[in-house]
Design an enzyme around this catalytic site. Structure first.
Site, mmCIF file in Angstrom:
data_model
loop_
_atom_site.group_PDB
_atom_site.id
_atom_site.type_symbol
_atom_site.label_atom_id
_atom_site.label_comp_id
_atom_site.label_asym_id
_atom_site.label_seq_id
_atom_site.Cartn_x
_atom_site.Cartn_y
_atom_site.Cartn_z
ATOM 1 N N LYS B 78 0.849 -1.207 0.000
ATOM 2 C CA LYS B 78 0.000 0.000 0.000
ATOM 3 C C LYS B 78 0.873 1.240 0.000
ATOM 4 O O LYS B 78 1.929 1.273 0.650
ATOM 5 C CB LYS B 78 -0.888 -0.040 1.247
ATOM 6 C CG LYS B 78 -1.959 1.055 1.333
ATOM 7 C CD LYS B 78 -2.818 0.816 2.579
ATOM 8 C CE LYS B 78 -3.921 1.854 2.695
ATOM 9 N NZ LYS B 78 -4.725 1.680 3.916
ATOM 10 N N SER B 173 -9.641 1.588 3.358
ATOM 11 C CA SER B 173 -8.846 2.375 2.449
ATOM 12 C C SER B 173 -7.786 1.580 1.669
ATOM 13 O O SER B 173 -7.147 2.125 0.761
ATOM 14 C CB SER B 173 -8.146 3.508 3.196
ATOM 15 O OG SER B 173 -7.299 2.979 4.177
ATOM 16 N N SER B 197 -9.635 -0.669 7.591
ATOM 17 C CA SER B 197 -9.113 -0.459 6.245
ATOM 18 C C SER B 197 -8.497 -1.648 5.539
ATOM 19 O O SER B 197 -8.207 -1.548 4.351
ATOM 20 C CB SER B 197 -8.093 0.677 6.263
ATOM 21 O OG SER B 197 -8.774 1.890 6.456
#
Lengths: 92, 526
Positions: B78, B173, B197
């Site tokens: 990420k 997210s 997330s």
């Protein structure tokens, strides 16, 4: 209870983020309203919790030994304005 | 060492036996990333360095000296983890062009074991959001939008001229990471989890999403959102793989003083699992308003599965659940206000051209660099931290946090081993529908089932369970006791075996050479 203009100015100054449009102010009002629900909860005699690891005493202090550093060059590389080994800010 | 000897690997075994080489694997993944570009799962693809890493891995395999089970395995990270020499943006204008001077500890650990880093995945700006729709590089599309399973179900719906607008969100997210794993472009990905997330996009994209216990995995190098809740998250296609990743990442890091000092022993999950001695808790407050009847039915079915296997299934209560979102709202914005203060344009990141004064440069830089969501949270956070509000909001929220954490302690103390809950309120929404509500409202709605585990620091995992009526993944969540990941993952693995979640059928992906691709199609690499 509306947020006063003084508080808004103060906040802008602290946060260094502006929200001069009414949308921003409204968003803040809504956020405060939302947060007010917390007051429904009875927290008499309850200690605030800083960390879920509080029982494990893991927040320790280590020995004051220098283990890394001397990376001035790398640290300056990502800055847009530098002079010698300084980050440069506008005056005032 | 023990993990290396276990022969559960499919890809790992294939690599070891020379049936596929690391460079072939890497090239296949890179090609697939290109042909699935429309998913927008990746912000940066590190083609050159990935191939170089793959070549080095190949040399090691040739010498018969692979570093371990992860050697040569393509992974994605990420874009809020620092990666040396590679742009790290947090999907924000504030960090566009920022080249990390160091690797986050978890990234370093993966690289030290020979993993091949394919690229940085897309997210909501600064990990604030539950849809991966609020980043400057655009939204992430859920790969299941393009699956045979979803398309078949949408045939009956009205044919909009623009078929393009049917696509559904990936959740967030860590949507980019979830989409990357789900679409086979990598075997595992790192996400982060502060309010759900990692688990939320895992549920929407049909992959395993593990949130480890707070303090187990180092946060050094993970650009912080909420220091007291953030954890690196693990996304894989099966529970066994999550255990492998956990084994390679967990453990004390002297660079992160919030990691516990106990020795972590990597474990393998048993193949034969007996759940009859377990007590599974069903928290009634997780039957939240807005929970779809489909998911409710799946949740009950899952409870029955455990019951029929002889486990004790009991209804329990976590009375403060409904306050966790409000509590999070205050604590999160407060910590965000503090954490975002470092972005001032001087040392790194975006810098405004405004030169009138240092303060005006700071203010302009932050106005230009942050999106509305981030700015909104900074302002709210600062409000709650004002002297006149500190006790009333911040300290109050900290007290409520203790009550939430205590709810879990009480339940686990009463003999419950694992909690079983839904992960999301419904399957993935179409993008056009999702963006009708603002970020804060969405987050408040979507985080309700996942947030409390972050509040209490507990480990939790999403296991893909079944497809919804729309042909989209639905997952269920298991929450375990602190640092009892082995038990949590064992139960998750058992459940995974029972439900036999279907493999995604992606037509775009079929176009590739099926020879080597077989290895990618296999659900696991471990």
């Amino acid at each position: 209870q509306k947020v006063s203009v003084e508080v808004l100015d103060h906040l802008e100054h602290l946060a260094l983020v502006d929200f001069r449009d009414s949308e921003g102010v409204e968003r803040l009002q809504k956020a405060i309203q939302f947060a007010d629900q917390l007051h429904e909860v009875n927290t008499d005699g309850v200690e605030p919790m800083d960390s879920v690891l509080e029982d494990r005493w893991c927040l320790y202090l280590r020995e004051d030994e220098v283990t890394e550093g001397n990376c001035t060059k790398e640290l300056l590389e990502n800055a847009r304005e530098t002079v010698e080994e300084y980050f440069v800010a506008p005056p005032g | 060492a023990a993990l290396k000897d276990a022969l559960r690997s499919q890809v790992s075994a294939a690599l070891r036996e020379g049936r596929v080489t690391p460079t072939e694997l890497c090239q296949r993944c890179l090609a697939l990333i290109k042909s699935t570009k429309f998913l927008n799962a990746y912000i940066t693809v590190t083609e050159e360095t990935a191939l170089k890493q793959a070549e080095e891995s190949e040399e090691r395999y040739k010498r018969g000296q692979p570093l371990g089970i992860l050697d040569g395995i393509p992974i994605a990270v990420k874009d809020n983890f620092n990666t040396a020499g590679i742009e790290t943006t947090c999907a924000s204008n504030m960090l566009k062009g920022y080249i990390s001077p160091y690797n986050a500890t978890v990234v370093q650990k993966l690289l030290d074991q020979g993993a091949v880093l394919l690229g940085k995945t897309n997210l909501d700006e600064f990990a604030m959001g539950s849809g991966s729709t609020d980043g400057v590089f655009g939204p992430v599309r859920n790969p299941w939008s393009y699956s045979k399973q979803y398309k078949e179900k949408s045939v009956s719906k009205s044919h909009s001229e623009d078929k393009e607008s049917d696509w559904v969100i990936s959740g967030g997210s860590s949507g980019g990471s979830a989409a990357a794993v789900s679409s086979f472009t990598c075997f595992a990905a790192l996400g982060s989890d502060t309010g759900g997330s990692t688990r939320n996009p895992a549920a929407h994209c049909g992959v395993v999403g593990l949130k480890p216990t707070y303090g187990l995995i180092s946060r050094h190098g993970l650009i912080p959102l909420v220091n007291s809740m953030d954890v690196p998250g693990i996304l894989t296609r099966c529970v066994d793989d999550a255990a492998v990743l956990l084994g390679s990442l967990a453990g004390h890091d002297p660079k992160d003083s919030t990691t516990i000092q106990d020795d972590f022993k990597p474990f393998e999950l048993p193949n034969l699992i007996d759940v009859s001695k377990l007590s599974i808790g069903i928290p009634k407050e997780y039957h939240a308003p807005g929970l779809s009847s489909e998911i409710l039915a799946l949740w009950l079915k899952a409870a029955d599965l455990f019951k029929n296997a002889g486990a004790k299934v009991v209804e329990v209560s976590l009375p403060h659940t409904r306050y966790s979102i409000v509590c999070y709202h205050v604590l999160c914005t407060a910590e965000v206000a503090s954490n975002m203060a470092r972005f001032d344009g001087l040392e790194y990141g975006h810098r405004s051209d405004v030169k009138d004064s240092t303060e005006s440069m700071y203010a302009a830089t932050r106005r230009e660099g942050f999106n509305d969501v981030v700015r909104g949270r900074i302002l709210s956070g600062n409000y709650f931290l004002l002297k006149q509000n500190y006790e009333k909001y911040f300290v109050k929220a900290q007290k409520v946090r203790r009550l939430i954490a205590n709810d879990f302690v009480k339940v686990f103390r009463s003999g419950v081993d694992i909690l079983l809950t839904p992960t999301t309120l419904s399957d993935a929404a179409p993008y056009t529908e999702f963006i009708q509500e603002d970020n804060r409202t969405r987050s408040a709605q979507d985080d309700i089932l996942t947030q409390a585990a972050n509040m209490a620091g507990l480990p939790a995992i999403n296991v893909p369970t079944a497809l919804s009526e729309r042909g989209l993944p639905v997952g269920l969540q298991f929450i375990g006791r602190s640092f009892q990941e082995k038990q949590l993952l064992t139960v998750a693995k058992w459940f995974e075996k029972q439900v036999q979640f279907p493999m995604i059928q992606l037509e775009e992906v079929k176009r590739h050479d099926s020879g080597v691709f077989q290895h990618q199609q296999s659900a696991s690499f471990s």
